[in-house]
Design a protein around this motif. Structure first.
Motif, PDB file in Angstrom:
ATOM      1  N   ASP A  59       0.853  -1.187   0.000  1.00  0.00           N
ATOM      2  CA  ASP A  59       0.000   0.000   0.000  1.00  0.00           C
ATOM      3  C   ASP A  59       0.891   1.240   0.000  1.00  0.00           C
ATOM      4  OD1 ASP A  59      -1.683   2.138   0.593  1.00  0.00           O
ATOM      5  OD2 ASP A  59      -2.713   1.091   2.218  1.00  0.00           O
ATOM      6  N   LYS A  60       0.699   2.107  -0.966  1.00  0.00           N
ATOM      7  CA  LYS A  60       1.545   3.301  -1.101  1.00  0.00           C
ATOM      8  C   LYS A  60       1.416   4.255   0.081  1.00  0.00           C
ATOM      9  CE  LYS A  60       1.837   3.148  -6.082  1.00  0.00           C
ATOM     10  NZ  LYS A  60       1.730   3.830  -7.344  1.00  0.00           N
ATOM     11  N   ASN A  61       0.381   4.118   0.879  1.00  0.00           N
ATOM     12  CA  ASN A  61       0.217   4.955   2.067  1.00  0.00           C
ATOM     13  C   ASN A  61       0.964   4.388   3.274  1.00  0.00           C
ATOM     14  OD1 ASN A  61      -1.538   6.843   0.804  1.00  0.00           O
ATOM     15  ND2 ASN A  61      -3.167   5.330   0.969  1.00  0.00           N
ATOM     16  N   LYS A  62       1.570   3.222   3.124  1.00  0.00           N
ATOM     17  CA  LYS A  62       2.261   2.571   4.234  1.00  0.00           C
ATOM     18  C   LYS A  62       3.783   2.600   4.096  1.00  0.00           C
ATOM     19  CE  LYS A  62       0.091  -0.310   6.490  1.00  0.00           C
ATOM     20  NZ  LYS A  62      -0.447  -0.229   7.807  1.00  0.00           N
ATOM     21  N   VAL A  63       4.285   3.084   2.937  1.00  0.00           N
ATOM     22  CA  VAL A  63       5.725   3.143   2.702  1.00  0.00           C
ATOM     23  C   VAL A  63       6.083   4.540   2.219  1.00  0.00           C
ATOM     24  CG1 VAL A  63       7.660   2.222   1.375  1.00  0.00           C
ATOM     25  CG2 VAL A  63       5.824   0.700   2.093  1.00  0.00           C
ATOM     26  N   ALA A  64       7.105   5.108   2.821  1.00  0.00           N
ATOM     27  CA  ALA A  64       7.563   6.444   2.416  1.00  0.00           C
ATOM     28  C   ALA A  64       9.047   6.388   2.080  1.00  0.00           C
ATOM     29  CB  ALA A  64       7.320   7.448   3.537  1.00  0.00           C
ATOM     30  N   LEU A  65       9.434   7.073   1.015  1.00  0.00           N
ATOM     31  CA  LEU A  65      10.837   7.207   0.635  1.00  0.00           C
ATOM     32  C   LEU A  65      11.270   8.631   0.934  1.00  0.00           C
ATOM     33  CD1 LEU A  65      13.354   5.990  -0.813  1.00  0.00           C
ATOM     34  CD2 LEU A  65      12.412   6.923  -2.930  1.00  0.00           C
ATOM     35  N   VAL A  66      12.322   8.760   1.732  1.00  0.00           N
ATOM     36  CA  VAL A  66      12.832  10.085   2.094  1.00  0.00           C
ATOM     37  C   VAL A  66      14.338  10.110   1.862  1.00  0.00           C
ATOM     38  CG1 VAL A  66      11.017  10.486   3.807  1.00  0.00           C
ATOM     39  CG2 VAL A  66      13.180   9.480   4.527  1.00  0.00           C
ATOM     40  N   GLY A  67      14.897  11.292   1.760  1.00  0.00           N
ATOM     41  CA  GLY A  67      16.342  11.413   1.609  1.00  0.00           C
ATOM     42  C   GLY A  67      16.761  12.855   1.469  1.00  0.00           C
ATOM     43  N   SER A  68      18.042  13.086   1.667  1.00  0.00           N
ATOM     44  CA  SER A  68      18.576  14.441   1.605  1.00  0.00           C
ATOM     45  C   SER A  68      19.335  14.696   0.311  1.00  0.00           C
ATOM     46  CB  SER A  68      19.507  14.675   2.792  1.00  0.00           C
ATOM     47  OG  SER A  68      20.652  13.861   2.665  1.00  0.00           O
ATOM     48  N   GLY A  69      19.522  13.657  -0.517  1.00  0.00           N
ATOM     49  CA  GLY A  69      20.266  13.804  -1.756  1.00  0.00           C
ATOM     50  C   GLY A  69      21.737  13.464  -1.630  1.00  0.00           C
ATOM     51  N   HIS A  70      22.179  13.179  -0.410  1.00  0.00           N
ATOM     52  CA  HIS A  70      23.564  12.747  -0.223  1.00  0.00           C
ATOM     53  C   HIS A  70      23.634  11.739   0.917  1.00  0.00           C
ATOM     54  CE1 HIS A  70      23.090  16.338   2.316  1.00  0.00           C
ATOM     55  NE2 HIS A  70      23.930  15.764   3.129  1.00  0.00           N
ATOM     56  N   ASN A  71      24.779  11.121   1.070  1.00  0.00           N
ATOM     57  CA  ASN A  71      24.971  10.081   2.073  1.00  0.00           C
ATOM     58  C   ASN A  71      25.126  10.709   3.458  1.00  0.00           C
ATOM     59  OD1 ASN A  71      25.694   7.901   3.620  1.00  0.00           O
ATOM     60  ND2 ASN A  71      27.304   7.188   2.258  1.00  0.00           N
ATOM     61  N   LEU A  72      24.217  10.370   4.358  1.00  0.00           N
ATOM     62  CA  LEU A  72      24.262  10.878   5.726  1.00  0.00           C
ATOM     63  C   LEU A  72      24.958   9.913   6.681  1.00  0.00           C
ATOM     64  CD1 LEU A  72      20.572  12.146   5.963  1.00  0.00           C
ATOM     65  CD2 LEU A  72      22.634  13.508   5.535  1.00  0.00           C
ATOM     66  N   GLY A  73      25.432   8.783   6.147  1.00  0.00           N
ATOM     67  CA  GLY A  73      25.955   7.728   7.009  1.00  0.00           C
ATOM     68  C   GLY A  73      24.795   6.896   7.533  1.00  0.00           C
ATOM     69  N   TYR A  74      25.116   5.752   8.129  1.00  0.00           N
ATOM     70  CA  TYR A  74      24.064   4.835   8.559  1.00  0.00           C
ATOM     71  C   TYR A  74      23.180   5.455   9.641  1.00  0.00           C
ATOM     72  CZ  TYR A  74      21.676   0.559   9.831  1.00  0.00           C
ATOM     73  OH  TYR A  74      20.707  -0.378  10.073  1.00  0.00           O
ATOM     74  N   PHE A  75      23.769   5.896  10.735  1.00  0.00           N
ATOM     75  CA  PHE A  75      22.959   6.422  11.825  1.00  0.00           C
ATOM     76  C   PHE A  75      22.402   7.803  11.522  1.00  0.00           C
ATOM     77  CE2 PHE A  75      25.376   3.087  13.946  1.00  0.00           C
ATOM     78  CZ  PHE A  75      24.322   2.375  14.482  1.00  0.00           C
ATOM     79  N   GLY A  76      23.123   8.583  10.733  1.00  0.00           N
ATOM     80  CA  GLY A  76      22.574   9.863  10.291  1.00  0.00           C
ATOM     81  C   GLY A  76      21.338   9.659   9.430  1.00  0.00           C
ATOM     82  N   GLY A  77      21.401   8.651   8.560  1.00  0.00           N
ATOM     83  CA  GLY A  77      20.250   8.319   7.727  1.00  0.00           C
ATOM     84  C   GLY A  77      19.079   7.809   8.551  1.00  0.00           C
ATOM     85  N   MET A  78      19.361   6.973   9.541  1.00  0.00           N
ATOM     86  CA  MET A  78      18.292   6.470  10.415  1.00  0.00           C
ATOM     87  C   MET A  78      17.622   7.619  11.170  1.00  0.00           C
ATOM     88  SD  MET A  78      17.698   3.326  10.141  1.00  0.00           S
ATOM     89  CE  MET A  78      18.412   1.817   9.561  1.00  0.00           C
ATOM     90  N   ASN A  79      18.423   8.523  11.694  1.00  0.00           N
ATOM     91  CA  ASN A  79      17.877   9.678  12.406  1.00  0.00           C
ATOM     92  C   ASN A  79      17.015  10.529  11.480  1.00  0.00           C
ATOM     93  OD1 ASN A  79      17.570  11.289  14.733  1.00  0.00           O
ATOM     94  ND2 ASN A  79      19.184  12.670  14.029  1.00  0.00           N
ATOM     95  N   PHE A  80      17.495  10.727  10.257  1.00  0.00           N
ATOM     96  CA  PHE A  80      16.734  11.469   9.252  1.00  0.00           C
ATOM     97  C   PHE A  80      15.393  10.774   8.994  1.00  0.00           C
ATOM     98  CE2 PHE A  80      15.546  12.678   4.962  1.00  0.00           C
ATOM     99  CZ  PHE A  80      15.837  14.036   4.922  1.00  0.00           C
ATOM    100  N   GLY A  81      15.419   9.459   8.851  1.00  0.00           N
ATOM    101  CA  GLY A  81      14.206   8.694   8.599  1.00  0.00           C
ATOM    102  C   GLY A  81      13.221   8.758   9.749  1.00  0.00           C
ATOM    103  N   LEU A  82      13.721   8.655  10.976  1.00  0.00           N
ATOM    104  CA  LEU A  82      12.840   8.744  12.148  1.00  0.00           C
ATOM    105  C   LEU A  82      12.164  10.104  12.221  1.00  0.00           C
ATOM    106  CD1 LEU A  82      14.988   6.927  14.836  1.00  0.00           C
ATOM    107  CD2 LEU A  82      12.768   6.198  13.947  1.00  0.00           C
ATOM    108  N   ASN A  83      12.935  11.156  12.010  1.00  0.00           N
ATOM    109  CA  ASN A  83      12.354  12.503  12.039  1.00  0.00           C
ATOM    110  C   ASN A  83      11.344  12.700  10.916  1.00  0.00           C
ATOM    111  OD1 ASN A  83      13.730  13.405  14.337  1.00  0.00           O
ATOM    112  ND2 ASN A  83      15.517  13.962  13.142  1.00  0.00           N
ATOM    113  N   ALA A  84      11.647  12.200   9.738  1.00  0.00           N
ATOM    114  CA  ALA A  84      10.738  12.342   8.598  1.00  0.00           C
ATOM    115  C   ALA A  84       9.459  11.542   8.796  1.00  0.00           C
ATOM    116  CB  ALA A  84      11.435  11.903   7.312  1.00  0.00           C
TER     117      ALA A  84
END
Length: 108
Positions: free
Chosen positions: A59-84
């Motif tokens: 279901d497209k309402n159950k999955v979201a793709l987010v990103g900043s356009g560059h590599n934030l590192g593993y934990f930086g990316g996870m933090n970005f995802g949690l906030n988003a």
């Protein structure tokens, strides 16, 4: 039903991400699981998220793709995802699963 949020990183591994989402979708009854995929591949756009839904039945309402356009590192990316996730999917999750994409979750 208690809701679960899964957060994972995509870094040049779209096929692996698809396999994880599809396997989770097969386990879920459609009510409790949502997923945020953080695109961490440098230069990869989040504007085209159609690859997330190829043959997955998700279901497209159950999955979201987010990103900043560059590599934030593993934990930086996870933090970005949690906030988003708060803005995209709400803040009503009982459980948050932070995971790699190369796992398989089995229900016994």
């Amino acid at each position: 039903m208690e809701r679960i949020l899964l957060v994972c990183i995509a870094y040049n591994n779209h096929q692996e991400v698809l396999e994880l989402i599809k396997s989770l979708n097969d386990l879920d009854n459609g009510e409790c699981l949502s997923c945020v995929v953080v695109e961490n591949t440098p230069g990869q756009s989040c504007d085209d998220n159609s690859w997330l839904f190829l043959d997955t039945g998700v279901d497209k309402n159950k999955v979201a793709l987010v990103g900043s356009g560059h590599n934030l590192g593993y934990f930086g990316g996870m933090n970005f995802g949690l906030n988003a996730s708060r803005g995209l999917l709400g803040d009503v999750f009982k459980w948050i699963l932070i995971t790699s994409t190369d796992i398989e979750i089995l229900i016994k």
